[in-house]
Design a protein around this motif. Structure first.
Motif, mmCIF file in Angstrom:
data_model
loop_
_atom_site.group_PDB
_atom_site.id
_atom_site.type_symbol
_atom_site.label_atom_id
_atom_site.label_comp_id
_atom_site.label_asym_id
_atom_site.label_seq_id
_atom_site.Cartn_x
_atom_site.Cartn_y
_atom_site.Cartn_z
ATOM 1 N N GLU B 506 0.868 -1.182 0.000
ATOM 2 C CA GLU B 506 0.000 0.000 0.000
ATOM 3 C C GLU B 506 0.902 1.228 0.000
ATOM 4 O OE1 GLU B 506 -3.346 -0.143 2.742
ATOM 5 O OE2 GLU B 506 -3.213 2.048 2.889
ATOM 6 N N ILE B 507 0.863 1.971 -1.110
ATOM 7 C CA ILE B 507 1.696 3.167 -1.213
ATOM 8 C C ILE B 507 0.784 4.350 -1.515
ATOM 9 C CG2 ILE B 507 3.621 4.264 -2.453
ATOM 10 C CD1 ILE B 507 4.530 1.320 -3.136
ATOM 11 N N SER B 508 0.913 5.390 -0.722
ATOM 12 C CA SER B 508 0.003 6.534 -0.885
ATOM 13 C C SER B 508 0.735 7.715 -1.470
ATOM 14 C CB SER B 508 -0.580 6.936 0.467
ATOM 15 O OG SER B 508 -1.146 5.813 1.089
ATOM 16 N N THR B 509 0.231 8.211 -2.595
ATOM 17 C CA THR B 509 0.754 9.467 -3.134
ATOM 18 C C THR B 509 -0.340 10.519 -2.942
ATOM 19 O OG1 THR B 509 -0.148 9.197 -5.353
ATOM 20 C CG2 THR B 509 1.958 8.133 -4.920
ATOM 21 N N ASP B 510 -0.065 11.757 -3.310
ATOM 22 C CA ASP B 510 -1.067 12.809 -3.137
ATOM 23 C C ASP B 510 -2.314 12.506 -3.963
ATOM 24 O OD1 ASP B 510 0.642 14.014 -1.495
ATOM 25 O OD2 ASP B 510 1.408 15.465 -2.967
ATOM 26 N N GLU B 511 -2.087 11.925 -5.146
ATOM 27 C CA GLU B 511 -3.222 11.712 -6.054
ATOM 28 C C GLU B 511 -3.908 10.362 -5.870
ATOM 29 O OE1 GLU B 511 0.027 12.041 -7.787
ATOM 30 O OE2 GLU B 511 -0.117 14.178 -7.315
ATOM 31 N N LYS B 512 -3.150 9.388 -5.468
ATOM 32 C CA LYS B 512 -3.683 8.032 -5.560
ATOM 33 C C LYS B 512 -3.094 7.108 -4.503
ATOM 34 C CE LYS B 512 -4.183 4.555 -9.181
ATOM 35 N NZ LYS B 512 -3.766 4.094 -10.496
ATOM 36 N N LYS B 513 -3.893 6.088 -4.171
ATOM 37 C CA LYS B 513 -3.368 5.063 -3.278
ATOM 38 C C LYS B 513 -3.164 3.791 -4.102
ATOM 39 C CE LYS B 513 -4.586 4.897 1.136
ATOM 40 N NZ LYS B 513 -5.430 4.735 2.318
ATOM 41 N N TYR B 514 -1.916 3.285 -4.118
ATOM 42 C CA TYR B 514 -1.623 2.048 -4.842
ATOM 43 C C TYR B 514 -1.673 0.901 -3.842
ATOM 44 C CZ TYR B 514 0.079 5.040 -8.607
ATOM 45 O OH TYR B 514 0.181 5.963 -9.611
ATOM 46 N N LYS B 515 -2.530 -0.085 -4.133
ATOM 47 C CA LYS B 515 -2.749 -1.157 -3.175
ATOM 48 C C LYS B 515 -2.884 -2.472 -3.922
ATOM 49 C CE LYS B 515 -5.762 -1.827 0.766
ATOM 50 N NZ LYS B 515 -6.994 -1.455 1.417
ATOM 51 N N GLY B 516 -2.317 -3.511 -3.444
ATOM 52 C CA GLY B 516 -2.494 -4.789 -4.142
ATOM 53 C C GLY B 516 -1.608 -5.884 -3.593
ATOM 54 N N HIS B 517 -1.557 -6.992 -4.364
ATOM 55 C CA HIS B 517 -0.767 -8.169 -3.980
ATOM 56 C C HIS B 517 0.300 -8.421 -5.038
ATOM 57 C CE1 HIS B 517 -3.474 -9.985 -0.857
ATOM 58 N NE2 HIS B 517 -4.248 -9.029 -1.366
ATOM 59 N N LEU B 518 1.398 -9.006 -4.611
ATOM 60 C CA LEU B 518 2.432 -9.433 -5.564
ATOM 61 C C LEU B 518 2.577 -10.945 -5.452
ATOM 62 C CD1 LEU B 518 4.817 -8.637 -7.536
ATOM 63 C CD2 LEU B 518 6.283 -8.725 -5.518
ATOM 64 N N LYS B 519 2.528 -11.595 -6.632
ATOM 65 C CA LYS B 519 2.658 -13.055 -6.629
ATOM 66 C C LYS B 519 4.041 -13.451 -7.142
ATOM 67 C CE LYS B 519 -2.166 -14.159 -7.250
ATOM 68 N NZ LYS B 519 -3.217 -14.327 -8.221
ATOM 69 N N TYR B 520 4.450 -14.684 -6.794
ATOM 70 C CA TYR B 520 5.750 -15.166 -7.269
ATOM 71 C C TYR B 520 5.721 -15.307 -8.791
ATOM 72 C CZ TYR B 520 9.995 -17.906 -7.737
ATOM 73 O OH TYR B 520 11.244 -18.332 -8.102
ATOM 74 N N GLY B 521 6.749 -14.791 -9.448
ATOM 75 C CA GLY B 521 6.828 -14.840 -10.920
ATOM 76 C C GLY B 521 6.401 -13.530 -11.555
ATOM 77 N N GLU B 522 5.744 -12.660 -10.761
ATOM 78 C CA GLU B 522 5.234 -11.393 -11.319
ATOM 79 C C GLU B 522 6.258 -10.275 -11.255
ATOM 80 O OE1 GLU B 522 0.436 -10.970 -10.647
ATOM 81 O OE2 GLU B 522 1.763 -10.312 -9.052
#
Lengths: 373, 603
Positions: B506-522
């Motif tokens: 979860e990374i928050s910038t002024d404009e947007k919040k980036y949120k998600g999962h990372l899988k092996y191989g990605e």
């Protein structure tokens, strides 16, 4: 205007060629200014130090290093023969002496009372330097070598292996796109330098070598074949010391035809005496392989200047990288602005009109000026 | 000497083995900025054999681009109050002419031998061989080797102060027996720097004083626990100017033109890397991938190391990369099918025509595949060399029982690494910055959270030499115009099962919040621009992102021109054994990281 230089290879008739012939170490020069030399004239000679052998006298005599001078029977610079007694311990009451003999014929070059070691050098190895090309001695460098001037056909290749060779040139094909057949490599080619047009494979090279062909000039060869000839992968293009049939590629790696101009100029000199050298050094101080054939001097000699290597409108150029690799054309325009290529690289470009009248934009760095006459 | 306060316009060149690069730095509104850059092929080879031709051409290009007159014929115009043309100062670095080629010697190869190697490399030299009493070669083999190599200079060390004399003298005797002639010029004596046991100085003088130009400096390893490289490095720099450069074609003229001594290019890059680490108090790895060689620099806990991989480069030695890495390792990065014969011929043609550039996308991809392997091999060599001093006695307490470190272990700790800086044509001139970022990540394999940057237009050498006398100008240009922060890489350590969930972010910038999962191989790219952003990364319980298995990261992370790359491909990166699957894998990674044009990805 800034200038775009290209790594143009020389393919010229009646070129004035100057060759420095230097000894690896200082020695004696045997010719004088204005002497006429042939390619096999020995112009200078020297001796390089022989291999050395180290003898740990202190250990062998079981003494301290600072005592070895008392036990030495020979001095620095003395010549010694194999099995000659060179050191002997004092022994006990003059008996039970230990001997040290020289393992080789040679000369004592060092006796160290710190390490207790003696170094014996084998006899020096004589080195002779020949003229390599026929010509006139222009300059003599004291004890180091000479400069030879000559006029003749001078062709540079892009890469080669093997060193200097001299012999009669024999062109084996009719066209630069022809591939030489294995059956054309016959015993009559022994000691010759053969021109093979386009591409050769390992089988042809091996047969030529087994017959005793001195050198091969062709358009291209596969990189893997060069590695097989050498017995190792050619990692950096620094060659010339290989003890093999000299090979000169005029164009590059792969199945590539020899440039027509190069082929024609070589064909004109069929059956003449040539000097070739496969030595290549593609690094600072670039050295390209070369073919030289002395002319009778009746033509007008030409010198190439810095500006001859500058790409300008009208220059005849060869493309030296994919996707138009090997095509020859004329510069029709030199846009000032950077242009974006398919690779998205932004570079200085040239518009080239090819022989089939099509025009293409090519990075200037991927062009080679054809220096010819 | 020029008064630093009056320096408003600086001209700096770097004479590389392939191209000569000129930059113009001007003081605008009290701040030093890069204003223009020009380049031209280096001209040390026939028919020019004069490095100044290339220098002048690169400056003429600068003049054309800037509209400013710098040259009056072959002389520099000095600035004046009534004229905006001209320059105040000219400086240069050089690696042309094969650079500085040295041999070093030490009694024990892994101790004084390595210290001597570190000193030579730190000064910007290529170390051709290490001569050591225990290197396993016979006396005559060592003599033969020295004769064959004909180094520009020898650095002889050996023994701690008051230690062995006989072994050091033996090395001197080997040099005496070989009596090597310098590579350039027959008429001067080989420079030998002695930096060994102080008790052997007189003996060494007796042995090789006559046959060499012997210079004695303080011991490089006065005790086993201490390394004193500076006196040797400084002396190498002096001799580089006096002996080696003076013999190279055109350098005498160039030396007269410059206002400060010409530095070897890698020495200058090392200076600027050290400065970054010092000013920002971070651990840094820098790489400069050139045509013939690749230099890797690192600073961990204030300790600087440089290695040069002499035959790993992108043009002159590109075939050596192919040979050392193997065709299969290179072609695994190529996202299309190509016959091995065709691939090797293409690469070999680059070696023999080293100044060409990739026009087609296919060629670019092949070059970038090779760059990954060249960088990877160079970094492996660097990690093997950048080690703690060997032979040092370790004091251990009971608390060290389960965490014992040996002397001689690598000090390159990927989890502690804060910043990777890439430099050199293939990185600085990559058409897309994302390509440079991918090459650096794929080859250096950063672990945990690491910032990635590139030298925008390859000017670290010039800034390195500038930093030696005008730190303000060098650092201002470095931060504003040279260093381009591409972003950060977040990479879990180890290997897992395909598609296994590795972490939540979860990374928050002024404009947007980036949120998600990372899988092996990605491999994912979050297009987050330059700046510092709050970030939470929660790895699964058996996954380590540099802080121990299952430990979260809650803190700040840097964005950049490319963004934040979440790399779930494992360490080492997992490639499918099936060719079609592998190609799809690479195409997907390219697609995710915006490496090439989408429509061109399937070339």
């Amino acid at each position: 205007m800034s200038k775009s230089y290209t790594p143009g290879l020389k393919v010229v008739r009646d070129a004035k060629v100057s060759k420095e012939r230097r000894l690896p170490l200082k020695g004696n020069v045997h010719v004088n200014i204005d002497d006429i030399v042939s390619s096999d004239t020995i112009i200078a000679s020297t001796e390089i130090p022989g291999n050395v052998q180290m003898i740990n006298i202190a250990n062998q005599l079981n003494i301290d290093p600072n005592q070895i001078e008392n036990c030495m029977l020979v001095k620095i610079n003395d010549n010694v023969e194999k099995n000659q007694l060179i050191a002997q311990s004092k022994g006990l009451f003059g008996m039970f002496k230990t001997d040290v003999k020289s393992p080789i014929d040679g000369k004592i070059i060092n006796v160290s009372n710190i390490t207790g070691q003696v170094v014996v050098s084998e006899h020096p190895i004589p080195i002779n330097v020949d003229a390599y090309i026929p010509g006139k001695v222009k300059d003599v460098y004291n004890n180091e070598g000479i400069l030879i001037d000559s006029i003749g056909t001078f062709v540079q290749g892009i890469i080669g292996i093997g060193g200097e060779k001299q012999g009669k040139m024999h062109v084996l094909v009719d066209n630069p796109s022809d591939k030489v057949k294995i059956s054309s490599i016959t015993n009559s080619l022994k000691d010759k330098i053969v021109v093979c047009g386009s591409y050769i494979d390992l089988e042809i090279y091996k047969k030529a070598k087994s017959i005793g062909v001195k050198g091969i000039v062709c358009g291209g060869i596969d990189y893997n074949v060069i590695s097989e000839i050498l017995g190792y992968s050619l990692g950096v293009a620094i060659t010339g010391t290989e003890d093999t049939t000299t090979l000169i590629l005029t164009e590059g790696f792969g199945n590539i035809n020899m440039a027509l101009k190069t082929f024609n100029i070589l064909k004109e000199n069929n059956n003449k005496d040539v000097s070739i050298n496969g030595a290549t050094q593609i690094r600072a101080g670039v050295l390209r392989p070369e073919i030289f054939i002395k002319s009778d001097g009746s033509g007008e000699s030409k010198d190439f200047k810095e500006n001859d290597l500058v790409i300008s409108i009208g220059s005849i150029v060869r493309v030296i990288r994919e996707p138009y690799f090997g095509k020859i054309g004329k510069i029709s325009s030199l846009p000032y602005e950077l242009d974006q290529m398919e690779s998205e690289t932004k570079v200085r470009v040239a518009e080239v009109k090819f022989e089939d009248s099509t025009k293409k934009i090519i990075p200037r760095a991927n062009l080679e000026v054809i220096l010819s006459s | 000497m020029v008064d630093l306060k009056n320096i408003k316009t600086i001209l700096a060149t770097d004479c590389g083995s392939t191209t000569t690069k000129a930059i113009l730095i001007e003081c605008i509104n009290g701040e030093y900025r890069l204003t223009f850059r020009g380049e031209a092929p280096t001209t040390v080879e026939a028919p020019f054999e004069d490095v100044t031709r290339g220098v002048l051409n690169s400056i003429i290009e600068l003049e054309e681009l800037s509209g400013k007159k710098i040259l009056d014929g072959e002389k520099f115009i000095n600035t004046s109050s009534e004229n905006t043309d001209g320059i105040d100062i000219y400086i240069s670095t050089s690696s042309a002419g094969g650079g500085l080629q040295m041999m070093v010697g030490g009694v024990v190869r892994s101790m004084t031998g390595e210290s001597a190697q570190r000193a030579a490399l730190g000064a910007g030299a290529i170390v051709m061989d290490i001569l050591a009493s225990n290197d396993g070669r016979l006396y005559h083999e060592k003599v033969k080797r020295i004769r064959e190599l004909r180094p520009d200079m020898v650095l002889l060390s050996g023994g701690v102060d008051g230690g062995t004399v006989s072994h050091v003298v033996e090395l001197a005797e080997i040099i005496k027996t070989a009596n090597p002639k310098p590579r350039l010029g027959m008429n001067y004596k080989l420079p030998v720097i002695y930096a060994g046991n102080n008790k052997a100085q007189e003996n060494v003088q007796d042995v090789i004083g006559d046959i060499s130009d012997l210079l004695v400096v303080p011991n490089i390893r006065p005790t086993l626990e201490e390394e004193n490289l500076k006196p040797s490095r400084d002396k190498i720099h002096d001799l580089f100017m006096e002996h080696v450069m003076a013999q190279a074609p055109g350098y005498n003229k160039l030396m007269e033109w410059t206002d400060f001594p010409i530095m070897p290019t890698p020495g200058a890059v090392g200076e600027i890397i050290k400065k970054i680490s010092e000013v920002e108090n971070i651990s840094v790895v820098g790489v400069d991938i050139g045509g013939a060689t690749t230099d890797v620099f690192s600073v961990f806990n204030g300790e600087f190391n440089r290695t040069v991989s002499a035959n790993l480069g992108m043009s002159y030695s590109i075939c050596n990369v192919l040979s050392e890495a193997g065709v299969s390792n290179v072609s695994r990065w190529v996202p299309f099918k190509i016959e091995s014969l065709k691939l090797t011929n293409r690469i070999a043609n680059k070696m023999i025509r080293p100044t060409t550039i990739p026009q087609s996308l296919e060629d670019l991809k092949i070059e970038q595949a090779l760059a990954r392997e060249a960088l990877k091999l160079s970094f492996i060599q660097h990690k093997e060399f950048a080690v703690s001093l060997k032979g040092v006695q370790q004091e251990r307490t009971i608390s060290d029982t389960f965490d014992q470190k040996m002397s001689g272990e690598t000090i390159v700790n990927m989890k502690e690494l804060d910043l990777i800086v890439g430099s050199g044509g293939v990185l600085s001139h990559a058409p897309r910055r994302s390509q440079a970022m991918r090459m650096l990540i794929d080859s250096f394999l950063p672990e945990g959270i690491t910032q990635i940057a590139v030298d925008s237009i390859f000017m670290m050498p010039q800034l390195g030499v500038l930093s030696t006398f005008h730190e303000k100008a060098a650092l201002e240009v470095f931060h504003k115009d040279c260093l381009i922060k591409l972003g950060s890489c977040v990479a879990p350590l180890g290997q897992y099962k395909i598609n296994q969930d590795l972490l939540q972010y979860e990374i928050s910038t002024d404009e947007k919040k980036y949120k998600g999962h990372l899988k092996y191989g990605e491999l994912l790219l979050l297009p987050i621009s330059s700046g510092k952003y709050s970030c939470v990364i929660k790895p699964n319980r058996n996954v380590d992102i540099g802080f121990g298995k299952g430990n979260d990261f809650i803190g700040e992370i840097y964005g950049g021109e490319v963004g934040i790359v979440l790399d779930g491909r494992g360490r080492e990166i997992y490639f499918s054994a099936d060719e079609n699957e592998r190609i799809n894998q690479i195409l997907e990674w390219s697609h995710q990281t915006n490496e090439y044009n989408k429509e061109e990805i399937n070339v």
